[in-house]
Design a protein around this motif. Structure first.
Motif, PDB file in Angstrom:
ATOM      1  N   ASP A   1       8.389   8.110   1.453  1.00  0.00           N
ATOM      2  CA  ASP A   1       8.329   7.544   0.103  1.00  0.00           C
ATOM      3  C   ASP A   1       8.071   8.681  -0.876  1.00  0.00           C
ATOM      4  O   ASP A   1       7.131   9.444  -0.682  1.00  0.00           O
ATOM      5  CB  ASP A   1       7.172   6.540   0.003  1.00  0.00           C
ATOM      6  CG  ASP A   1       7.278   5.451   1.060  1.00  0.00           C
ATOM      7  OD1 ASP A   1       8.034   4.512   0.841  1.00  0.00           O
ATOM      8  OD2 ASP A   1       6.613   5.574   2.107  1.00  0.00           O
TER       9      ASP A   1
ATOM     10  N   THR B   1       2.922   9.844  12.755  1.00  0.00           N
ATOM     11  CA  THR B   1       4.329   9.446  12.699  1.00  0.00           C
ATOM     12  C   THR B   1       4.571   8.735  11.369  1.00  0.00           C
ATOM     13  O   THR B   1       3.647   8.165  10.794  1.00  0.00           O
ATOM     14  CB  THR B   1       4.722   8.463  13.821  1.00  0.00           C
ATOM     15  OG1 THR B   1       3.972   7.254  13.659  1.00  0.00           O
ATOM     16  CG2 THR B   1       4.464   9.042  15.205  1.00  0.00           C
TER      17      THR B   1
ATOM     18  N   SER C   1       2.767   7.158   4.225  1.00  0.00           N
ATOM     19  CA  SER C   1       2.116   7.713   5.415  1.00  0.00           C
ATOM     20  C   SER C   1       2.272   9.228   5.487  1.00  0.00           C
ATOM     21  O   SER C   1       1.433   9.918   6.048  1.00  0.00           O
ATOM     22  CB  SER C   1       2.709   7.071   6.658  1.00  0.00           C
ATOM     23  OG  SER C   1       4.125   7.122   6.613  1.00  0.00           O
TER      24      SER C   1
ATOM     25  N   ASN D   1      -5.760  -0.054   0.364  1.00  0.00           N
ATOM     26  CA  ASN D   1      -5.461  -0.689  -0.921  1.00  0.00           C
ATOM     27  C   ASN D   1      -6.060  -2.083  -1.031  1.00  0.00           C
ATOM     28  O   ASN D   1      -6.549  -2.478  -2.093  1.00  0.00           O
ATOM     29  CB  ASN D   1      -3.943  -0.775  -1.127  1.00  0.00           C
ATOM     30  CG  ASN D   1      -3.344   0.575  -1.470  1.00  0.00           C
ATOM     31  OD1 ASN D   1      -4.073   1.564  -1.594  1.00  0.00           O
ATOM     32  ND2 ASN D   1      -2.026   0.632  -1.596  1.00  0.00           N
TER      33      ASN D   1
ATOM     34  N   ASP E   1       9.084   5.721   7.190  1.00  0.00           N
ATOM     35  CA  ASP E   1      10.048   6.246   6.230  1.00  0.00           C
ATOM     36  C   ASP E   1       9.309   7.150   5.258  1.00  0.00           C
ATOM     37  O   ASP E   1       8.089   7.203   5.250  1.00  0.00           O
ATOM     38  CB  ASP E   1      10.793   5.121   5.502  1.00  0.00           C
ATOM     39  CG  ASP E   1       9.895   4.307   4.596  1.00  0.00           C
ATOM     40  OD1 ASP E   1       8.692   4.604   4.517  1.00  0.00           O
ATOM     41  OD2 ASP E   1      10.394   3.369   3.946  1.00  0.00           O
TER      42      ASP E   1
ATOM     43  N   TYR F   1      -1.009   3.446  -5.341  1.00  0.00           N
ATOM     44  CA  TYR F   1      -0.492   2.246  -4.674  1.00  0.00           C
ATOM     45  C   TYR F   1       0.427   2.615  -3.507  1.00  0.00           C
ATOM     46  O   TYR F   1       0.278   2.117  -2.392  1.00  0.00           O
ATOM     47  CB  TYR F   1       0.270   1.377  -5.689  1.00  0.00           C
ATOM     48  CG  TYR F   1       0.827   0.111  -5.082  1.00  0.00           C
ATOM     49  CD1 TYR F   1       0.061  -1.050  -5.020  1.00  0.00           C
ATOM     50  CD2 TYR F   1       2.123   0.090  -4.552  1.00  0.00           C
ATOM     51  CE1 TYR F   1       0.568  -2.205  -4.449  1.00  0.00           C
ATOM     52  CE2 TYR F   1       2.631  -1.062  -3.974  1.00  0.00           C
ATOM     53  CZ  TYR F   1       1.848  -2.207  -3.922  1.00  0.00           C
ATOM     54  OH  TYR F   1       2.346  -3.345  -3.342  1.00  0.00           O
ATOM     55  N   PHE F   2       1.373   3.501  -3.755  1.00  0.00           N
ATOM     56  CA  PHE F   2       2.373   3.792  -2.726  1.00  0.00           C
ATOM     57  C   PHE F   2       1.896   4.799  -1.675  1.00  0.00           C
ATOM     58  O   PHE F   2       2.605   5.065  -0.713  1.00  0.00           O
ATOM     59  CB  PHE F   2       3.691   4.250  -3.361  1.00  0.00           C
ATOM     60  CG  PHE F   2       4.392   3.135  -4.081  1.00  0.00           C
ATOM     61  CD1 PHE F   2       4.889   2.047  -3.360  1.00  0.00           C
ATOM     62  CD2 PHE F   2       4.521   3.141  -5.464  1.00  0.00           C
ATOM     63  CE1 PHE F   2       5.520   0.987  -4.002  1.00  0.00           C
ATOM     64  CE2 PHE F   2       5.149   2.083  -6.119  1.00  0.00           C
ATOM     65  CZ  PHE F   2       5.655   1.011  -5.395  1.00  0.00           C
ATOM     66  N   THR F   3       0.717   5.352  -1.869  1.00  0.00           N
ATOM     67  CA  THR F   3       0.166   6.191  -0.807  1.00  0.00           C
ATOM     68  C   THR F   3      -0.462   5.325   0.267  1.00  0.00           C
ATOM     69  O   THR F   3      -0.444   5.674   1.445  1.00  0.00           O
ATOM     70  CB  THR F   3      -0.862   7.195  -1.392  1.00  0.00           C
ATOM     71  OG1 THR F   3      -0.175   8.072  -2.275  1.00  0.00           O
ATOM     72  CG2 THR F   3      -1.515   8.012  -0.293  1.00  0.00           C
TER      73      THR F   3
ATOM     74  N   SER G   1      -3.321   3.671   2.597  1.00  0.00           N
ATOM     75  CA  SER G   1      -2.635   2.701   3.431  1.00  0.00           C
ATOM     76  C   SER G   1      -2.811   1.297   2.875  1.00  0.00           C
ATOM     77  O   SER G   1      -3.595   1.085   1.961  1.00  0.00           O
ATOM     78  CB  SER G   1      -3.192   2.759   4.848  1.00  0.00           C
ATOM     79  OG  SER G   1      -4.538   2.299   4.828  1.00  0.00           O
ATOM     80  N   LYS G   2      -2.121   0.385   3.441  1.00  0.00           N
ATOM     81  CA  LYS G   2      -2.210  -0.987   3.012  1.00  0.00           C
ATOM     82  C   LYS G   2      -3.666  -1.476   3.098  1.00  0.00           C
ATOM     83  O   LYS G   2      -4.164  -2.108   2.169  1.00  0.00           O
ATOM     84  CB  LYS G   2      -1.322  -1.835   3.908  1.00  0.00           C
ATOM     85  CG  LYS G   2      -0.820  -3.078   3.247  1.00  0.00           C
ATOM     86  CD  LYS G   2       0.321  -3.665   4.060  1.00  0.00           C
ATOM     87  CE  LYS G   2       0.481  -5.134   3.720  1.00  0.00           C
ATOM     88  NZ  LYS G   2       1.618  -5.728   4.447  1.00  0.00           N
TER      89      LYS G   2
END
Ligand code: DGT
Ligand code: CA
Ligand code: CA
Ligand code: ZN
Length: 573
Positions: A198, A193, A186, A264, A196, A256-258, A260-261
Motif C-alpha cells: 500500500d 510477509t 504491513s 486501529n 500487498d 489509517y492505512f498503516t 494494523s487493523k
C-alpha cells in the motif's frame, strides 16, 4: 533483478513437462537454467542487454531466446501455451512444500486430484494410503505443506516486497507531482510477509499521479485507475495499491492505512471515549476537524506519543505510549557490524576483501566472516586446515585494512548428538562462533532442545544461529522448548541470532521480545552469501524493532572493544 522471477518460470516449465511426462532432455535443460540463473550474482537483464547471455555455460540459444522474450514482453509464449495443457489447480499444487511434480502427476492420474482442496479431501478420506510410495510420513509432510500454503497463501516475504516498494516510491517522487509519499500497510510495519503493498501520496492532482503509477515499466496489469486510487499487479505477481489524499489529511490517512487493523480498532475506541472520531481524513469533534496533517498530532490529541509503525500490532504499545513508556527502539544507524557473512571459502560468491569493502561502505566498523563447517558438504563447509588458512588470511588482511576489522568466525554445525563440528582448540582461535542446526530437524523436541543447550554451554559459542530453523512459507520451525532455550542462553551468556536473511527472519519478532524480557542478547547477522545481500540488515533491524528491542539489547550495536570484552566474559566464566 528479474533473475528470481525468470528462474521460477523455468522451474514451472520443467515441472509442467514432468507432469506431462515430457521430453527428459528438455526437462533437464530447464532445470539447469534454473540452477544457473538462481546462482548468478549478475543481473540477467544486464547480460542480455550486453548480448552476453549465451556466454554463460549451460545457457543455450533456446533458453536465451526465452529470457529475451520475457525481458521484452513480460511473458514467455511457450510457458503460456504449456499452462493451457494442465489444470490450473495442479500447477498451484506444485508450490506446496514437499510435493514434487511426479507425485502431483501420480495423484492426478490415480485419484483425479486437481487442486489443493482435492488433495486435502483425498487425504482426509484416506484415499492415499493404498498408493505406491505414500507412507504415513510422506502424507504427514503433505499435510504440513498444505497448512503452510493456507497460512501464507499468496503472501510474499518482506524482503521481496520492500525493494519493489522503494523503487516505486523513488520513481514516483521523480516523475509525478507528489507532495509526500510513503509506503503504508504491513510493509511499513515491517511484517515478515506482506499480502500487498500500500502506498500513500499526499497531493492534489490524483488523476495524473495515478496515471504515472499505472504507466510504470514494472506494471504488468492495471486493475483499477481512478482519481484517488490505483491498483496494479507488478512483475512477480505482487499487487500494489496507491492512494492519493489531500495533504491536510496525509497524516490521518497514513495512520489509517498503516494499520494494523487491531491497532486501529483499539485507537478508535480511545477516540470514542474522548468524544472524538477518527478516520482516514482526520480526527474530528463532531464536524470540526481537529487535526490530520501529521500522525504525530493525531496520537498527541489522543493522549499519547507517536508510535513507531513496527509496534502497531495492539501488543501493548497503546498502553505504553499513553504513559510515556515506549521503548527507544534500535535504529539502523546503531548497527556497527554484520555478524554473519559467507565468503567464497564456503558457499558464498565473493572474496573476503570484497565483502569488507561493502561493509565499510555501509558504515560498519567490523564484520564477522562465518563460513560453514566441515560436515555441511552441500555448502562446501571448511575443513580444519582450510579454516586455519582462512584465519591466517583474515589476520593478514586486517594488518592492511584501515577502518574495518574482520573478525574470524565460523557457522559451526550442531551435530545430531549435540557436539560441535569443530574441536574446542580450533574454536578458541576464532573471534566469533555461531552454532547452528542444519540437520536432524525431525528429532524430538527434547532432543533438539538438548542439542542447542549443549552448544550454548560451550564457552566459545557466541550465538545460536537461526534458532528456530523456520523458512518463511517453506518450512516450519523445528520443535524446540523456547523457555529452556532462553533460560540456558541467559545463564550461559550466549546470544540468540536474529538472522536477517529475507527467508529466515529468525529469531522472529515475538521471540526477540521474549529474549529481551529474559535478558538474552540478540545478534543480528544477514547470512549474506554475496555483498549484494548485505542490505538485508534493514530487514533484521525492522524485525528487532517489532520485537521492541532497544540498542542495548543487540550485540552488534557495541563498539569493537565492548564486543570483544563481552565475548571474553563468557570464555572466562
Ligand atoms: P497485508 O496487506 O495483508 O499484508 O496487511 P495490511 O495490514 O497491509 O492490510 P491491508 O492491505 O488489507 O490494509 C492496509 C491497512 O488499512 C490496514 O493495515 C489497516 C487499514 N484497514 C484496512 N481495512 C480496515 C478496516 O476494516 N478497519 C480499519 N480500522 N482499518 C483497516
Ligand atoms: Ca497491505
Ligand atoms: Ca491493500
Ligand atoms: Zn545456517
Amino acid at each position: 533483478m528479474l533473475n528470481r522471477e525468470i528462474a521460477e518460470i523455468f522451474e514451472r516449465m520443467a515441472d509442467i513437462l514432468e507432469i506431462k511426462a515430457g521430453n527428459p532432455f528438455r526437462i533437464r535443460s530447464y532445470r539447469k537454467a534454473v540452477r544457473i540463473i538462481g546462482d548468478m550474482t549478475q543481473d540477467v537483464a544486464e547480460l542480455a542487454a550486453a548480448g552476453r547471455l549465451t556466454d554463460i555455460p549451460g545457457i543455450g540459444e533456446g533458453i536465451s531466446g526465452k529470457i529475451k522474450e520475457y525481458l521484452a514482453t513480460g511473458r514467455i509464449e511457450k510457458f503460456e501455451e504449456m499452462k493451457k495443457g494442465v489444470p490450473g489447480g495442479l500447477i498451484a499444487l506444485l508450490s506446496v512444500p514437499g510435493l514434487g511434480p511426479r507425485t502431483v502427476a501420480m495423484l492426478h492420474k490415480e485419484l483425479g486430484v486437481e487442486s489443493a482442496e482435492d488433495l486435502r479431501a483425498a487425504i482426509k478420506k484416506g484415499r492415499l494410503s493404498g498408493l505406491a510410495g505414500m507412507g504415513e510420513k510422506k502424507i504427514g509432510n503433505m499435510l504440513r505443506g498444505l497448512k503452510l500454503i493456507r497460512e501464507f497463501g499468496s503472501r510474499l516475504p518482506l524482503g521481496i516486497a520492500l525493494p519493489v516498494a522503494s523503487e516505486i516510491v523513488a520513481r514516483l517522487s521523480r516523475t509525478a507531482v507528489v507532495g509526500e509519499i510513503e509506503p503504508a500497510g504491513s510493509l511499513r510495519r515491517r511484517a515478515e510477509t506482506v499480502g500487498d503493498i500500500d502506498i500513500l501520496v499526499g497531493g492534489r492532482d490524483g488523476k495524473s499521479i495515478i496515471e504515472t503509477f499505472a504507466g510504470l515499466a514494472m506494471v504488468r496489469e492495471v486493475l483499477a485507475s481512478g482519481e484517488t486510487k490505483g491498483s496494479v499487479i507488478v512483475e512477480g505477481g505482487l499487487q500494489v495499491d496507491l492512494r492519493v489524499v489531500p495533504r491536510k489529511s496525509f497524516g490521518a490517512a497514513l495512520q489509517y492505512f498503516t494499520g494494523s487493523k487491531s491497532h486501529n480498532i483499539h485507537l478508535r475506541r480511545i477516540a470514542r471515549e474522548k468524544g472524538l472520531k477518527i478516520n482516514e481524513y482526520g480526527l474530528f469533534r463532531g464536524k470540526k476537524m481537529l487535526c490530520g496533517r501529521t500522525e504525530k498530532e493525531i496520537y498527541k490529541r489522543l493522549g499519547m506519543c507517536w508510535i513507531p509503525p513496527e509496534l502497531r500490532e495492539d501488543r501493548g504499545e497503546i498502553e505504553a505510549a499513553s504513559v510515556g513508556k515506549l521503548p527507544r527502539l534500535i535504529r539502523a544507524a546503531d548497527i556497527k557490524g554484520d555478524l554473519h557473512l559467507h565468503s567464497q571459502w564456503s558457499d558464498g560468491a565473493a572474496s573476503i576483501r570484497a565483502i569488507a569493502a561493502r561493509a565499510k561502505a555501509m558504515g560498519y566498523g567490523y564484520m564477522v566472516i562465518s563460513d560453514h563447517s566441515r560436515s555441511l558438504k552441500i555448502a562446501r563447509g571448511l575443513s580444519v586446515e582450510s579454516l586455519r588458512k582462512q584465519i591466517a588470511e583474515i589476520r593478514e588482511l586486517n594488518s592492511r585494512l584501515r577502518g574495518m576489522r574482520i573478525l574470524a568466525g565460523s557457522e559451526v554445525d550442531i551435530m545430531n548428538d549435540g557436539s560441535l563440528d569443530f574441536p574446542d582448540e580450533l574454536l578458541a582461535e576464532l573471534d566469533f562462533v555461531i552454532a547452528s542446526i542444519h540437520g536432524g530437524f525431525k528429532q524430538s523436541r527434547e532432543k533438539i532442545t538438548e542439542r542447542i543447550v549443549m552448544a550454548m554451554k560451550n564457552p566459545y559459542v557466541s550465538a545460536i544461529g537461526h534458532p528456530t530453523g523456520r523458512l518463511i512459507g517453506e518450512r516450519e520451525a523445528y520443535e524446540v522448548d523456547i523457555d529452556r532455550l532462553l533460560a540456558a542462553a541467559a545463564e550461559t551468556g550466549t546470544a540468540l541470532e536474529l538472522n536477517a536473511y529475507y527467508q529466515r527472519l529468525d529469531a522472529g519478532d515475538l521471540l526477540c521480545r521474549r529474549a529481551k524480557e529474559k535478558g538474552v542478547r540478540i545478534s543480528i547477522g544477514t547470512d549474506a552469501h554475496s555483498p549484494e545481500q548485505m542490505w538485508m540488515m534493514e530487514l533484521g533491524v525492522g524485525t528487532a524493532r517489532r520485537g521492541w528491542l532497544e540498542k542495548k539489547d543487540v550485540l552488534n550495536t557495541m563498539s569493537l572493544s565492548e564486543l570483544r570484552k563481552h565475548l571474553k566474559k563468557k570464555r572466562q566464566k
